[in-house]
Scaffold this motif. Sequence first.
Motif: not given
Length: 251
Positions: A110-122, A145-153
């Motif tokens: 979960d932490i890795e997914a959040a890190r990845y998402e932040s890196l894309i933004t950076a 079933g995945s939400a169309h607004g889902s984030r890296t996870r």
Amino acid sequence: MKIIIKDSAADASAAVADILLRQIIQKPESVLGLPTGGTPLGVYARVREAYQHGRGSFAAVTTFNLDEYIGLAADDPASYAHYMSENLFAHVNIDASRTHIPSGMAVDPDIEAARYESLITAYGGIDLMLLGLGRNAHIGFNEPGSAHGSRTRRVSLTPSTIEANAGYFAPGARQPSHAITMGIGTILECRKIVVLATGPEKAEAVAASVNGPSSDDVPGSALMRHHDTTIVLDKAAARDLERSKIRELEA
Ligand code: F6R
């Protein structure tokens, strides 16, 4: 959404390779989003060949892969990190420190997914995202079933996806049931999206993604919400599309 239909998978792959090469020629510091799997193998082969002939440089390119299996180290032959090295990165002048793939070995996915998402933004977001399409219309590992607004996870793979990908694992090798994937919302933020789907086994997923309606049950149908998506098909994958729809979307 725009559609390009080619006679063969080889021609469709060549068209996508050309889009990728034009992107990095026009913007050498492009940020690319990249898929793995069987479908893009022809694209990467064409890109390698073009590169060897002096077309395109990856010196300033940054890449973010869509996904990685949880539990596989980068040097595991079935990992997507290994796939990318074999099929593209080891063959072009890309700076390894600018190639990003979620770590399948992170202590906390979960932490890795959040890190990845932040890196894309950076990095300012992704200029061009290439996608394949699962037989159940998944994009990345965003299963139905995945939400169309889902984030890296962290996600669980469906039995049908595990079965579809079994051929990429050596006999007797343990096949992961979980992955880290870019979310659909993350994908929809990319500035340009190109989807490649080839072969009759993708025809139903293509039709459900293109004909609509847009629904969480069909992850590919989220792409209809994006302002700059091109779907590149061979004739077999376009089989179930209505002629009127093709005429409406033909690029
Ligand atoms: C791969 C990925 C997947 C594949 C899809 C199709 O990084 O994210 O969504 O694009 O499973 O796989 P193939 O091309 O093997 O049919």
